[in-house]
Every structure is written in structure tokens, then in C-alpha cells.
Design a protein around this motif. Structure first.
Motif, mmCIF file in Angstrom:
data_model
loop_
_atom_site.group_PDB
_atom_site.id
_atom_site.type_symbol
_atom_site.label_atom_id
_atom_site.label_comp_id
_atom_site.label_asym_id
_atom_site.label_seq_id
_atom_site.Cartn_x
_atom_site.Cartn_y
_atom_site.Cartn_z
ATOM 1 N N ASP A 347 0.801 -1.271 0.085
ATOM 2 C CA ASP A 347 0.070 -0.201 -0.043
ATOM 3 C C ASP A 347 1.035 1.326 0.077
ATOM 4 O O ASP A 347 0.406 2.333 -0.745
ATOM 5 N N LEU A 348 2.051 1.237 0.784
ATOM 6 C CA LEU A 348 2.763 2.450 0.840
ATOM 7 C C LEU A 348 3.367 2.581 -0.473
ATOM 8 O O LEU A 348 3.844 3.741 -0.975
ATOM 9 N N LEU A 349 3.915 1.708 -1.168
ATOM 10 C CA LEU A 349 4.546 1.906 -2.398
ATOM 11 C C LEU A 349 3.620 2.340 -3.433
ATOM 12 O O LEU A 349 3.915 3.326 -4.584
ATOM 13 N N ARG A 350 2.321 1.856 -3.336
ATOM 14 C CA ARG A 350 1.529 2.294 -4.371
ATOM 15 C C ARG A 350 0.910 3.828 -4.251
ATOM 16 O O ARG A 350 0.811 4.719 -5.104
ATOM 17 N N ASP A 351 0.598 4.004 -2.777
ATOM 18 C CA ASP A 351 -0.174 5.307 -2.309
ATOM 19 C C ASP A 351 0.834 6.574 -2.378
ATOM 20 O O ASP A 351 0.640 7.616 -2.803
ATOM 21 N N ASP A 352 1.948 6.239 -1.804
ATOM 22 C CA ASP A 352 3.050 7.380 -1.707
ATOM 23 C C ASP A 352 4.208 7.446 -2.552
ATOM 24 O O ASP A 352 4.760 8.539 -2.676
ATOM 25 N N TYR A 353 4.282 6.337 -3.419
ATOM 26 C CA TYR A 353 5.584 6.147 -4.401
ATOM 27 C C TYR A 353 5.268 5.915 -5.595
ATOM 28 O O TYR A 353 6.020 6.164 -6.560
ATOM 29 N N GLY A 354 3.778 5.893 -6.084
ATOM 30 C CA GLY A 354 3.740 5.639 -7.520
ATOM 31 C C GLY A 354 3.893 4.274 -8.058
ATOM 32 O O GLY A 354 4.277 4.229 -9.245
ATOM 33 N N TYR A 376 16.238 1.776 -14.399
ATOM 34 C CA TYR A 376 15.552 2.977 -13.944
ATOM 35 C C TYR A 376 14.746 2.530 -12.858
ATOM 36 O O TYR A 376 14.413 3.094 -11.794
ATOM 37 N N ALA A 377 13.554 1.717 -13.255
ATOM 38 C CA ALA A 377 12.576 1.281 -12.648
ATOM 39 C C ALA A 377 12.934 0.698 -11.313
ATOM 40 O O ALA A 377 12.173 0.699 -10.198
ATOM 41 N N ILE A 378 13.965 -0.230 -11.603
ATOM 42 C CA ILE A 378 14.429 -1.049 -10.368
ATOM 43 C C ILE A 378 14.950 -0.033 -9.421
ATOM 44 O O ILE A 378 14.893 -0.192 -8.200
ATOM 45 N N GLU A 379 15.883 1.074 -9.726
ATOM 46 C CA GLU A 379 16.499 1.939 -8.802
ATOM 47 C C GLU A 379 15.386 2.625 -8.146
ATOM 48 O O GLU A 379 15.559 2.966 -6.775
ATOM 49 N N VAL A 382 14.020 0.226 -5.344
ATOM 50 C CA VAL A 382 14.913 0.151 -4.211
ATOM 51 C C VAL A 382 14.954 1.329 -3.317
ATOM 52 O O VAL A 382 14.779 1.349 -2.109
ATOM 53 N N ALA A 383 14.966 2.515 -4.058
ATOM 54 C CA ALA A 383 14.979 3.724 -3.191
ATOM 55 C C ALA A 383 13.790 4.053 -2.414
ATOM 56 O O ALA A 383 13.947 4.428 -1.236
ATOM 57 N N SER A 384 12.640 3.457 -2.723
ATOM 58 C CA SER A 384 11.405 3.854 -2.305
ATOM 59 C C SER A 384 11.211 2.753 -1.057
ATOM 60 O O SER A 384 10.786 3.190 -0.031
ATOM 61 N N LEU A 385 11.842 1.460 -1.304
ATOM 62 C CA LEU A 385 11.732 0.565 -0.019
ATOM 63 C C LEU A 385 12.623 1.237 1.110
ATOM 64 O O LEU A 385 12.356 1.053 2.122
ATOM 65 N N SER A 386 13.712 1.726 0.541
ATOM 66 C CA SER A 386 14.763 2.256 1.652
ATOM 67 C C SER A 386 13.968 3.523 2.435
ATOM 68 O O SER A 386 14.176 3.393 3.627
ATOM 69 N N GLU A 387 13.146 4.157 1.665
ATOM 70 C CA GLU A 387 12.618 5.290 2.379
ATOM 71 C C GLU A 387 11.438 4.827 3.250
ATOM 72 O O GLU A 387 11.191 5.313 4.568
ATOM 73 N N ILE A 388 10.661 3.868 2.851
ATOM 74 C CA ILE A 388 9.703 3.133 3.696
ATOM 75 C C ILE A 388 10.248 2.510 4.923
ATOM 76 O O ILE A 388 9.746 2.936 6.061
ATOM 77 N N LYS A 389 11.494 1.897 4.963
ATOM 78 C CA LYS A 389 11.916 1.476 6.204
ATOM 79 C C LYS A 389 12.272 2.623 7.242
ATOM 80 O O LYS A 389 11.909 2.593 8.533
#
Length: 487
Positions: A347-354, A376-379, A382-389
Motif C-alpha cells: 500500500d505504501l509503494l502504491r499510495d506514496d511512491y506511485g 531506472y524502474a529498479i532503482e 529500491v530507493a522507495s523501499l529504503s525510504e519506507i523502512k
């Protein structure tokens, strides 16, 4: 790395050629569909494009007929069979659901038994409901750290075969949603020794046939039939699939008849041509394509594991029993050590990071890496998962750590589905027999199936999944306050 030699010219796409010729001929349509090459629905044409609507056409002599192919569709199916190392292939435009159900209904009839893992997609259990087939469930293993359901062990399948020699078939998920692969060759050989058909739900394994150093395919293992979801990792349009088979235990003409019981007579040429075009690309470019896909997935896995807390697992979990092999294109990530359920990360990936991943469950999330992905999509992932943590990670929370609930079967799926039933408040259903499915979607694997007892563990899981934001579906009550149980 496996090398493939094709018998047919895989650079051909007969359906593409036929539709291109149709468009070039400027045919005046007095048949269906009623939009008449898009002229009748200008808003739809503007949205999808004139090129798309101009070939959304009906069956006709130059374009063949999916129910009884004799020309370009027949050639497209022959090319697909050759590409997948099968004797026959059938274009399926009802999703892999239709392919799975056709497989089962081609070898089993009312009252027959089938050996089947309980963590199957609901389409398989739906086939049992439709035809009155009796399941012999084999529980998959559960990974002690990840909590995910695994594959059927060959030992357990052989034991089920010995205990149920009357069964007509063995049904295998390979790979699972998480990339877990079973010992297909041993299971297939065991089924055949007992006179049973080997049916493989290979929905997530299209790429196995074309990449190098991939897990064993159903056709290589000698299976009788496999359902291959081309749209998932092969690049065709959503809802397009293939049913492939080896001759011997099953006759292709009978399989076609079974498919035609439920498949539409108004087959979509958009879906069929996408299968033809995607097959051509896979057969001619698949090795290079999936080498890149594996490289992207492995890079992503390494970067995610460097974040800490997350565990993007891979071939190191192979145990030779429940996990015989692993699909490294599956970016499966355990999230429990950052204090978040997989569905919360989803949910966080979809709602906050598109970012839209495939699914999240109680302890894991899955990102599909396939033919259309890039670095680019992979980076960004990865960056979004780091921010979520960093922003949402928690410690010391008690989270549900497994997603498979062993069933307590009281009735066959068909008996329960058609039995007199009534709704009960869901919290009052423990000990009752469910007349409905309850599942999180994706992946669409039932927590409860018709005929199974509502155990306290199953109910707790359902309520927990709902609380965490999973899409829990199946019951008639869309709010999941009530569940129909057998009277």
C-alpha cells in the motif's frame, strides 16, 4: 544453459500477417462487433487508438475461427507448440483460469479424484466444483523463516499416489507465486507409473522455456499438459494464455472439445494476435531478454538486502525437498523484520511512491520483473523501499508470520457449494462448513474453500488480513461481515 532448436520458422506471426492484410484491404464491415472498426465509438477509439479498433474483428474466412481452426490460427498454434516443445498448443483467451480448468476437465469426470496441492489458485478448485471432482489435498511445506507456502514434496506426492491409486491425475503449481519450484520430473514419473496424468499450472513460468539456466519446464519433465500464462511474464495482453500438451494420455481433439465448452465463440483477435506476436519475440529473442531480466532481478535483490531488515530471498533457500529449485526472476521480499506486513509495504509503494507491485501478503511482497522492466524502474523501487523502512519501520511488533492455513475438509467443493446454506456473522462461524471461498487477491489462493471447516486459525487470518488492508474476496457479502455456511 539449455539450447533450443525449432522445427518451424519462429520469425513468422501468421495472425499478425492476416490482420495486417485485413486492415490493408479496407473491408466494409456488416458483421459484429458493432463499433465497426471504431467508427461507432469515437471516445473508445480515441482512448485505445484507431489501429487497435480496426482489428477488433469477428471470425471470418481469412482470419480463421478459434473454435475450429483450419488456417492462420491453426498455424499460430503449431508455432506455439514448437516454441514450447509441446506436441499441441491451444490459444486461450479466457485467461489461464480457462486453461487450468480445461486441463482438469480433460482428464477427470464427476466422481473422479485428483491429487492437488491445497495452495492452488481458485480456478483449479472451481473446476472441481463445476465437475464434481474429488480433491486429494497435499499440504505444501511452510518455510520456517518466511512463512510462505512452498511446493509439494515428491515424497508426499508419492505417498498420496500410493494411498489413492484411483486418482486420475496429479496437479502441480510450478512455480508458485513466490518462485518456488517442485521436483517436476520425479512427480511426473510417479504419476505416470500409476497411470495418472501429470498436469502443471505453469502460469508464472512462461520464461522457463526461453531463458538460460532456468528451472525445468513441464514439457521437459514429460508432463501431459501445462497452462502457461503468456501475459504474466511473456509480454502478451492480459487475459491471453496457452494450454500446451504432449500426446499419449490425452487426445488433442478431445481437449479442444473441452475448451469449447466454456470458451467464447467470439474470440478476441487482439488477444490472439498478442499471443502470436509475443511467442515470436520469445522464440527469437528470449534468451537475451531473460538474461537481462535475471540480471535486473539479481541486482534488485542485492540492493534491497543491503538496506537491512528486508530479506529478498533467492536460491539459497533451496532444500531439495519442498524447494527443489527457485525462479530468480521473482523478486520476493520478506518484510517482517522492518515491522511491516507485506500488504502494508504494498500500500505504501502504491499510495506514496506511485509504484504498483504484484501483491503483498502478511509477511512478504512480490515484484514481478519481466520483459518490460529497466534499470531506472529498479532503482526507483529500491530507493522507495529504503525510504519506507526509514519512515515507517517498526520493531518488536507481533505480526502474523505465515500465510498458509492447513484445511479441514468436511465435504467436497461441489457438495458444499450447492448445499443449502445461510449467512452467519463471520465471527460466529468457527466449526461451521464454509459454502464459499475466502481469499486474498492477489494471489487468489483460498484461505477457505467450499466444504472446509472454518477453524479459529483460518478466521483469525481472515480478520487479520482484512485489518491490514488486503483485498479479501470470495464471499457474497462484499464487506465480509457475513459468511455463508452449510446448514
Amino acid at each position: 544453459m539449455r539450447e533450443r532448436t525449432y522445427k518451424l520458422a519462429q520469425d513468422r506471426a501468421p495472425l499478425l500477417d492476416a490482420l495486417t492484410e485485413y486492415r490493408r484491404g479496407r473491408v466494409v464491415p456488416f458483421d459484429v462487433p458493432g463499433h465497426k472498426q471504431g467508427r461507432g465509438t469515437p471516445e473508445l477509439t480515441e482512448f485505445l487508438g484507431k489501429s487497435c479498433l480496426s482489428v477488433d474483428v469477428n471470425s471470418m474466412k481469412p482470419l480463421d475461427n478459434l473454435s475450429h481452426p483450419t488456417s492462420v490460427i491453426k498455424e499460430a498454434e503449431a508455432l506455439a507448440a514448437d516454441a514450447f516443445g509441446a506436441d499441441d498448443a491451444f490459444l486461450i483467451i479466457g485467461g489461464t483460469t480457462a486453461a487450468v480448468q480445461a486441463m482438469i476437465m480433460s482428464v477427470c469426470k464427476r466422481g473422479d479424484s485428483i491429487i492437488i496441492p491445497r495452495n492452488v489458485h481458485k480456478s483449479a478448485i472451481n473446476a472441481l466444483i463445476l465437475c464434481g471432482i474429488i480433491p486429494v489435498y497435499v499440504d505444501p511445506g511452510i518455510h520456517p523463516e518466511l512463512g510462505i507456502s512452498l511446493g509439494m514434496s515428491a515424497d508426499h506426492v508419492e505417498a498420496a499416489i500410493a494411498a489413492h491409486p484411483e486418482a486420475k491425475a496429479v496437479f502441480v503449481n510450478n512455480p508458485t507465486y513466490y518462485g518456488i519450484c517442485a521436483d517436476l520430473r520425479r512427480i511426473t514419473e510417479a504419476a505416470h507409473r500409476a497411470g495418472m496424468a501429470a498436469l502443471i499450472d505453469e502460469a508464472h513460468g512462461t520464461h522457463f522455456y526461453f531463458g538460460g539456466d532456468m528451472p525445468l519446464t513441464a514439457m521437459e519433465a514429460g508432463a501431459d499438459m501445462a497452462a502457461v500464462s503468456m501475459h504474466k511474464t511473456g509480454g502478451s495482453l492480459t487475459q491471453s494464455s496457452l494450454l500446451i500438451m504432449k500426446r499419449g494420455r490425452v487426445r488433442p481433439d478431445y481437449v479442444r472439445t473441452v475448451i469449447n465448452l466454456t470458451q467464447t465463440t467470439s474470440a478476441s483477435y487482439l488477444l490472439m494476435s498478442s499471443l502470436d506476436i509475443a511467442r515470436k519475440a520469445l522464440a527469437t529473442e528470449g534468451r537475451e531478454t531473460f538474461a537481462r531480466v535475471v540480471s535486473l532481478a539479481e541486482y534488485a535483490r542485492g540492493e534491497i538486502n543491503r538496506i537491512g531488515g528486508y530479506y529478498a530471498f533467492s536460491r539459497e533457500i533451496i532444500d531439495g525437498k519442498y524447494i527443489y529449485d527457485f525462479d530468480t526472476t521473482k523478486l520476493s521480499v520478506n518484510t517482517l523484520k522492518i515491522g511491516l506486513a507485506g500488504v502494508e509495504v504494498y500500500d505504501l509503494l502504491r499510495d506514496d511512491y506511485g509504484i504498483q507491485i504484484e501483491f503483498g501478503d502478511m509477511g512478504n511482497m512480490l515484484a514481478i520483473i519481466s520483459v518490460g522492466d529497466n534499470h531506472y524502474a529498479i532503482e526507483r523501487l529500491v530507493a522507495s523501499l529504503s525510504e519506507i523502512k526509514r519512515l515507517h519501520g517498526r520493531e518488536g511488533l507481533g505480526l502474523l508470520d505465515h500465510e498458509y492455513i492447513p484445511p479441514v475438509v468436511r465435504m467436497t467443493p461441489q457438495e458444499a457449494f450447492y448445499a443449502p446454506s445461510s449467512p452467519l456473522p463471520i465471527r460466529e462461524t468457527v466449526g461451521k462448513i464454509s459454502a464459499e471461498f475466502v481469499m486474498c487477491y492477489p494471489p487468489g489462493i483460498p484461505i477457505l474453500a467450499p466444504g472446509e471447516e472454518v477453524t479459529r486459525e483460518a478466521l483469525d487470518y481472515i480478520l487479520y488480513a482484512k485489518e491490514k488492508g488486503s483485498l479479501v474476496m470470495g464471499p457474497q457479502d462484499m464487506e465480509l461481515n457475513y459468511l455463508y455456511t452449510v446448514k
